[in-house]
Design an enzyme around this catalytic site. Sequence first.
Site, PDB file in Angstrom:
ATOM      1  CE1 TYR A   1       1.056  -4.915 -69.677  1.00  0.00           C
ATOM      2  CE2 TYR A   1       2.409  -5.449 -71.571  1.00  0.00           C
ATOM      3  CZ  TYR A   1       2.292  -5.191 -70.218  1.00  0.00           C
ATOM      4  OH  TYR A   1       3.412  -5.205 -69.428  1.00  0.00           O
TER       5      TYR A   1
ATOM      6  N   PRO B   1      13.508   0.508 -67.823  1.00  0.00           N
ATOM      7  CG  PRO B   1      14.670   0.033 -69.779  1.00  0.00           C
ATOM      8  CD  PRO B   1      13.354  -0.219 -69.096  1.00  0.00           C
TER       9      PRO B   1
ATOM     10  N   GLY C   1      10.008   5.185 -66.957  1.00  0.00           N
ATOM     11  CA  GLY C   1       8.926   5.937 -67.592  1.00  0.00           C
ATOM     12  C   GLY C   1       9.340   7.270 -68.180  1.00  0.00           C
ATOM     13  N   GLY C   2      10.608   7.399 -68.541  1.00  0.00           N
ATOM     14  CA  GLY C   2      11.102   8.638 -69.128  1.00  0.00           C
ATOM     15  C   GLY C   2      11.838   9.535 -68.159  1.00  0.00           C
TER      16      GLY C   2
END
Length: 330
Positions: free
Chosen positions: A60, A219, A222-223
């Site tokens: 990351y 969940p 990604g929008g």
Amino acid sequence: MGTTGAGSTRVRVGRSALHTSRLWLGTVNFSGRVTDDDALRLMDHARERGVNCIDTADIYGWRLYKGHTEELVGRWFAQGAGRREETVLATKVGSEMSDRVNDGGLSARHIVAACENSLRRLGVDHIDIYQTHHIDRAAPWDEVWQATELLVGSGKVGYVGTSNLAGWHIAAAQESAARRNLLGMVSHQCLYNLAVRHPESDVLPAARAYGVGVFAWSPLHGGLLSGVLEKLAAGTAVKSAQGRAQVLLPAVRPLVEAYEDYCRRLGADPAEVGLAWVLSRPGILGAVIGPRTPEQLDSALRAAELTLGEEELRELEAIFPAPAADGPVP
């Protein structure tokens, strides 16, 4: 819909005696989508609201450079005042960190070296949950356990977790661990939401059988499930205008339209309904959320307190039905 006060609920992670909040603060949006200063404030906000697990990965921060996000989390810990002591720290290993041979994957060599590098970047002496980021088909599970057994025995790792496995991978891993008289994995992260339900076919049953706690990542896909169509129409879409949300949207647009219409009739935020549904599912212990702002984190906490009624669950199941028993599994 009702409220349960679940935002501050602690859950036992799999067969272990470790407890975390149901929501884990995911850091994939740090180091590029969230400024460093805003990320530091967001971690403080999460801590104040009872979210006690920070989930990151060695890769990351790749938008700037790989490892940047672990360094950022380390800067937050360095502020002291109990930040490290009160936090369950989870990071991941297995992604390619450079073009060098053996600087990726799940060889024993890389796992041990990557752990040392993560400890240095994070500025800590141990990682609470060390997770394999994905399957490495070249690495037998005995080799993975050999490396993690060394790290656990030396006190550098508390527990082992995994992510992005098929159900049979979980079974193979746990059987291998049992032969070595090890605890094995205690947690597993998988992509799971209303629009992507295939883990119900194999991952969730395997995890339940082997005592593994499952946390859903992405969940809201990604929008995609946070009101994407309304945001696109208003020109306010940010994350949902790119990435996995836009990849899947053409295939499920009629379903998303029906979903957003149903949420409007409920008078509820689609993002909160989508996350509340995930947290209501059998076999799901919690979720890894990736808020970019304190307001988004507060929305997730409200979702954790929502209880969807039987009628609401039936409506959502009608829009996004469960996968067929004989259907394809990625």
